[in-house]
Motif scaffolding. Structure first.
Motif, PDB file in Angstrom:
ATOM      1  N   ILE A  85       4.202  23.449 -32.434  1.00  0.00           N
ATOM      2  CA  ILE A  85       5.186  22.369 -32.511  1.00  0.00           C
ATOM      3  C   ILE A  85       6.335  22.688 -31.570  1.00  0.00           C
ATOM      4  O   ILE A  85       7.024  23.699 -31.725  1.00  0.00           O
ATOM      5  CB  ILE A  85       5.720  22.193 -33.942  1.00  0.00           C
ATOM      6  CG1 ILE A  85       4.595  21.794 -34.888  1.00  0.00           C
ATOM      7  CG2 ILE A  85       6.823  21.144 -33.980  1.00  0.00           C
ATOM      8  CD1 ILE A  85       5.041  21.593 -36.316  1.00  0.00           C
ATOM      9  N   GLY A  86       6.542  21.842 -30.583  1.00  0.00           N
ATOM     10  CA  GLY A  86       7.644  22.000 -29.648  1.00  0.00           C
ATOM     11  C   GLY A  86       8.757  21.002 -29.925  1.00  0.00           C
ATOM     12  O   GLY A  86       8.680  20.197 -30.856  1.00  0.00           O
TER      13      GLY A  86
ATOM     14  N   HIS B  77      -0.941  22.153 -22.751  1.00  0.00           N
ATOM     15  CA  HIS B  77      -1.307  22.617 -24.091  1.00  0.00           C
ATOM     16  C   HIS B  77      -1.322  24.144 -24.155  1.00  0.00           C
ATOM     17  O   HIS B  77      -1.883  24.726 -25.077  1.00  0.00           O
ATOM     18  CB  HIS B  77      -2.710  22.116 -24.473  1.00  0.00           C
ATOM     19  CG  HIS B  77      -2.898  20.628 -24.334  1.00  0.00           C
ATOM     20  ND1 HIS B  77      -3.358  20.044 -23.185  1.00  0.00           N
ATOM     21  CD2 HIS B  77      -2.685  19.622 -25.213  1.00  0.00           C
ATOM     22  CE1 HIS B  77      -3.429  18.724 -23.352  1.00  0.00           C
ATOM     23  NE2 HIS B  77      -3.028  18.447 -24.576  1.00  0.00           N
ATOM     24  N   PHE B  78      -0.709  24.796 -23.183  1.00  0.00           N
ATOM     25  CA  PHE B  78      -0.988  26.205 -22.969  1.00  0.00           C
ATOM     26  C   PHE B  78      -0.473  27.118 -24.079  1.00  0.00           C
ATOM     27  O   PHE B  78      -1.092  28.136 -24.386  1.00  0.00           O
ATOM     28  CB  PHE B  78      -0.420  26.658 -21.622  1.00  0.00           C
ATOM     29  CG  PHE B  78      -0.966  27.975 -21.164  1.00  0.00           C
ATOM     30  CD1 PHE B  78      -2.241  28.063 -20.634  1.00  0.00           C
ATOM     31  CD2 PHE B  78      -0.212  29.129 -21.277  1.00  0.00           C
ATOM     32  CE1 PHE B  78      -2.767  29.283 -20.213  1.00  0.00           C
ATOM     33  CE2 PHE B  78      -0.722  30.352 -20.866  1.00  0.00           C
ATOM     34  CZ  PHE B  78      -2.000  30.428 -20.326  1.00  0.00           C
TER      35      PHE B  78
ATOM     36  N   GLY C 127      -5.215  18.380 -27.741  1.00  0.00           N
ATOM     37  CA  GLY C 127      -4.531  17.185 -28.229  1.00  0.00           C
ATOM     38  C   GLY C 127      -3.031  17.334 -28.068  1.00  0.00           C
ATOM     39  O   GLY C 127      -2.499  18.448 -28.058  1.00  0.00           O
ATOM     40  N   LYS C 128      -2.336  16.210 -27.963  1.00  0.00           N
ATOM     41  CA  LYS C 128      -0.881  16.206 -27.806  1.00  0.00           C
ATOM     42  C   LYS C 128      -0.338  14.928 -28.426  1.00  0.00           C
ATOM     43  O   LYS C 128      -0.870  13.838 -28.203  1.00  0.00           O
ATOM     44  CB  LYS C 128      -0.490  16.294 -26.333  1.00  0.00           C
ATOM     45  CG  LYS C 128       1.029  16.337 -26.085  1.00  0.00           C
ATOM     46  CD  LYS C 128       1.338  16.402 -24.596  1.00  0.00           C
ATOM     47  CE  LYS C 128       1.124  17.777 -24.025  1.00  0.00           C
ATOM     48  NZ  LYS C 128       2.227  18.700 -24.346  1.00  0.00           N
ATOM     49  N   ALA C 129       0.725  15.077 -29.221  1.00  0.00           N
ATOM     50  CA  ALA C 129       1.399  13.923 -29.818  1.00  0.00           C
ATOM     51  C   ALA C 129       2.879  14.250 -29.931  1.00  0.00           C
ATOM     52  O   ALA C 129       3.278  15.416 -29.917  1.00  0.00           O
ATOM     53  CB  ALA C 129       0.814  13.598 -31.195  1.00  0.00           C
TER      54      ALA C 129
ATOM     55  N   ASP D 200       1.378  20.281 -29.785  1.00  0.00           N
ATOM     56  CA  ASP D 200       0.164  20.519 -29.001  1.00  0.00           C
ATOM     57  C   ASP D 200      -0.912  21.181 -29.846  1.00  0.00           C
ATOM     58  O   ASP D 200      -0.609  21.970 -30.752  1.00  0.00           O
ATOM     59  CB  ASP D 200       0.472  21.414 -27.798  1.00  0.00           C
ATOM     60  CG  ASP D 200       1.493  20.794 -26.863  1.00  0.00           C
ATOM     61  OD1 ASP D 200       1.449  19.567 -26.684  1.00  0.00           O
ATOM     62  OD2 ASP D 200       2.334  21.534 -26.320  1.00  0.00           O
ATOM     63  N   LEU D 201      -2.154  20.892 -29.508  1.00  0.00           N
ATOM     64  CA  LEU D 201      -3.300  21.456 -30.223  1.00  0.00           C
ATOM     65  C   LEU D 201      -4.341  21.932 -29.226  1.00  0.00           C
ATOM     66  O   LEU D 201      -4.610  21.281 -28.209  1.00  0.00           O
ATOM     67  CB  LEU D 201      -3.916  20.416 -31.154  1.00  0.00           C
ATOM     68  CG  LEU D 201      -5.173  20.827 -31.932  1.00  0.00           C
ATOM     69  CD1 LEU D 201      -5.187  20.192 -33.314  1.00  0.00           C
ATOM     70  CD2 LEU D 201      -6.459  20.424 -31.170  1.00  0.00           C
TER      71      LEU D 201
END
Length: 691
Positions: A15-16, A482-483, A35-37, A21-22
């Protein structure tokens, strides 16, 4: 990644400040999914669920869930933790507020002392006293502890920190206080300093346990909610959290030692860089991460991430120390969401205030009106409004242009392009300070390192930052957006043990030090075996904090497995001299050295994704781009720039700048004069032009 019942997923979520990001690794099929949301501040678990849905990941297929979060650091910086009380040895009530009486800027008239997380009225002195060797000088007054507990109940405190003098030598009094408080205050979070730190320095130990107690109830509640959500979704695997060392530990430990998650996300990125650097045979590399709210840098030196035994949280000079092992990360408040503004005397400033994900940059179309770094990139053509996040999220070019015009260009009397370029130049200069914090401030030349750049916004600025620092080589790893989540997949179970000893390095105590190391190593093996049910191979690493006689502060010296205090004292002294020379530019080989603390790190080695090189193709020089668009490049102005999709560039492909390389969660900007090649592992290897 296909939806098959046979999948065995290791799911990593970071969690940023702007995005969640996953990265998911299928142990059976050896495949990856991402994944990104947008992060959901009001309900972090919902953001995780959105990310899993976007990636097509089913929690029921998970065998391992790895998690890093900003919840600890955010609660500390925003002062949104629980109401906390502090129990401390009689006579030491104000040690937490007095601190070290350091004044970093001697002539700064606006200097402000640190503000404790616990008000003085909520600090209580306890009758007890241990000597420096751990012997009992005054027994613990248990009746007084119960009396204080009753008062804390009336005050409705949510958490209690306990920091008793010399408890790193003898934890008996602290453990008994915890037992009494748990009896008298059911449901209240209780943390004792000896469970977190086995080192001396009372102020730092007190600050650490207070921070842990302060965030404890919030972190416990969050982890409990997440665990329940995963269980409801069918998850039956193991849940590990990421520590600030980049190592993993069970969520049961994370609930007690919450502050260990302080820099979990950034640390994971450095672990990922370490894995990539190993495969590229890079012994030394800079890890640079730019997200939505901050930019962070770490260092890989001699194949290992650079670590520290402490950090400070908060504004410079008024920060609070945390005395725990962690990856040495330098952070600045500049990211894609950093807000640009004009201040007095027409000074253009960028950050540290961020638009976050709600409302986000003006171009997100979520109600934001302040110009940000992301808006500047969009206005200059470096981001495409129709291809952000693979086209899943449309950007509003008009809103970005208007925000920059109203807030920056018109007040300064310059063009919109000039204003946007100014925003990005200031951002690049500020972000270069993060790299300097782990290189030049450690006696290292950044120009001698390759820089691995990641984070959703990092590749946009990689070339500009490299030019600021005279770095000639930049590497953009696979899926940079996503790194940090991807880096978690390379983490191992990890426990750190330390013992303060204070001994002069001479032949009379060598056997004693070796015996102490053996005790710490046994504790490490036991911890890993307990956390993994004995399923993981255990690897042990030694180090020691050393200093010259008469010095106050020590440096940590890694001790390879073949070195033993009982056999190799001269080689250990030489290793310390070399480390001191590297760090401070001087050493004293003829001076006596002191051992301050012994350290042992115990790893439980876990399965990680296998990075396999692919054969380099003989790619022709005229690679056809997906399209060509105008992009603004500083003094060169607008240039017709080819745009390439990263997945279309096979290993061996070469390009010359200017160019844009687009992928789902990031865009890499290749400046005029730069060149790139796609290496065997799919990384974008950029040679920076004139620097």
């Amino acid at each position: 990644m296909d939806n098959q019942a046979t999948r065995k997923l290791r799911i990593a979520v970071d969690i940023g400040g702007t995005f969640t990001d996953l990265a998911a690794f299928d142990e059976s099929g050896k495949t990856l999914a991402f994944g990104k949301a947008l992060s959901t501040y009001d309900d972090l678990v919902r953001g995780i669920a959105d990310t899993m849905s976007e990636a097509g990941v089913d929690a029921g297929e998970g065998v391992l869930f790895l998690h890093g979060s900003t919840i600890v650091i955010n609660n500390l910086l925003e002062r949104t933790g629980a109401r906390t009380a502090l129990l401390i040895t009689e006579g030491f009530r104000d040690i937490y507020e007095i601190g070290r009486i350091n004044r970093p800027d001697a002539y700064n008239l606006h200097f402000k002392k640190h503000q404790p997380l616990v008000a003085r009225a909520d600090r209580f002195e306890i009758e007890e006293r241990l000597l420096a060797n751990g012997a009992v000088f005054k027994p613990l007054n248990e009746d007084q502890v119960r009396s204080v507990a009753k008062e804390l109940k009336e005050r409705r405190v949510e958490a209690v920190a306990v920091a008793l003098l010399h408890s790193y030598r003898n934890a008996a009094h602290e453990n008994r206080v915890k037992e009494i408080l748990s009896e008298e205050l059911p449901g209240v979070f209780v943390s004792v300093s000896s469970e977190l730190s086995q080192e001396y320095r009372e102020f730092e130990r007190t600050s650490t346990v207070v921070a842990n107690a302060y965030v404890g109830p919030r972190v416990q509640g969050y982890l409990g909610e997440l665990e329940s959500h995963l269980t409801d979704d069918g998850f039956k695997g193991r849940f590990f959290a990421v520590q600030s060392t980049g190592g993993l530990f069970p969520v049961s430990d994370a609930r007690r030692m919450c502050v260990n998650m302080l820099e979990s996300g950034p640390a994971s990125g450095v672990i990922g860089v370490s894995a990539v650097a190993k495969h590229l045979d890079l012994k030394n590399a800079i890890a640079f991460d730019m997200g939505g709210t901050t930019a962070k840098a770490g260092l890989i030196r001699n194949g290992q991430p650079l670590t520290t035994s402490s950090a400070k949280i908060g504004a410079y000079g008024s920060d609070l120390p945390i005395q725990l092992p962690m990856i040495d990360i330098f952070e600045v408040g500049t990211g894609g969401g950093s807000i640009a503004r004009v201040e007095a005397m027409n000074a253009l400033r960028v950050g540290p205030r961020s638009a976050g994900s709600a409302p986000g940059p003006a171009c997100y179309g979520r109600g934001g009106t302040e110009p940000t770094v992301t808006d500047a990139n969009l206005v200059l053509g470096r981001l495409d409004p129709d291809h952000f996040l693979g086209g899943a999220m449309k950007l509003n070019h008009e809103a970005a242009t208007e925000a920059i015009r109203q807030k920056i260009a018109d007040p300064l009397g310059i063009s919109i392009e000039g204003a946007a370029e100014g925003i990005l130049q200031i951002a690049a200069t500020t972000m270069s300070y993060a790299v300097k914090g782990v290189t030049t401030e450690r006696g290292l030349d950044p120009g001698g390192f390759a820089m691995l750049v990641y984070g959703g916004a990092g590749p946009l600025h990689a070339s500009a930052i490299a030019r600021e620092l005279s770095i000639g080589r930049v590497i953009i790893p696979y899926s940079p957006g996503h790194f940090s989540a991807y880096g978690m997949l390379f983490g191992d179970l990890r426990y750190d043990f330390v013992r303060s000893v204070f001994r002069t390095l001479d032949p009379t105590i060598l056997g004693e030090l070796e015996d102490a190391f053996l005790v710490l190593e046994e504790q490490g093996r036991s911890a890993v075996d307990n956390a993994s049910a004995g399923e993981l191979p255990v690897v042990l690493a030694r180090s020691a904090d050393m200093r010259y006689r008469g010095q106050e502060h020590a440096v940590t010296v890694d001790l390879p497995a073949e070195l033993s205090f009982s056999r190799d004292a001269d080689r250990i002294k030489a290793a310390f001299d070399a480390e001191h020379l590297q760090r401070y530019g001087t050493s004293a080989p003829r001076e006596e050295a002191e051992i301050v603390s012994l350290r042992v790190t115990a790893y439980g080695r876990m399965l990680a994704p296998e990075l396999k090189p692919r054969p380099l193709s003989d790619v022709p020089g005229d690679i056809v781009p997906s399209r060509v668009k105008p992009v603004h490049f500083g003094a060169a102005g607008w240039l017709q720039t080819p745009v390439h999709l990263r997945e279309s560039l096979v290993p061996g492909a070469k390009l010359e700048g200017p160019a844009l390389i687009e992928e789902h969660a990031s865009t890499t900007v290749i400046w005029p004069g730069d060149g790139l090649v796609i290496d065997a592992f799919g990384n974008i290897d950029v040679t920076i032009g004139e620097i």
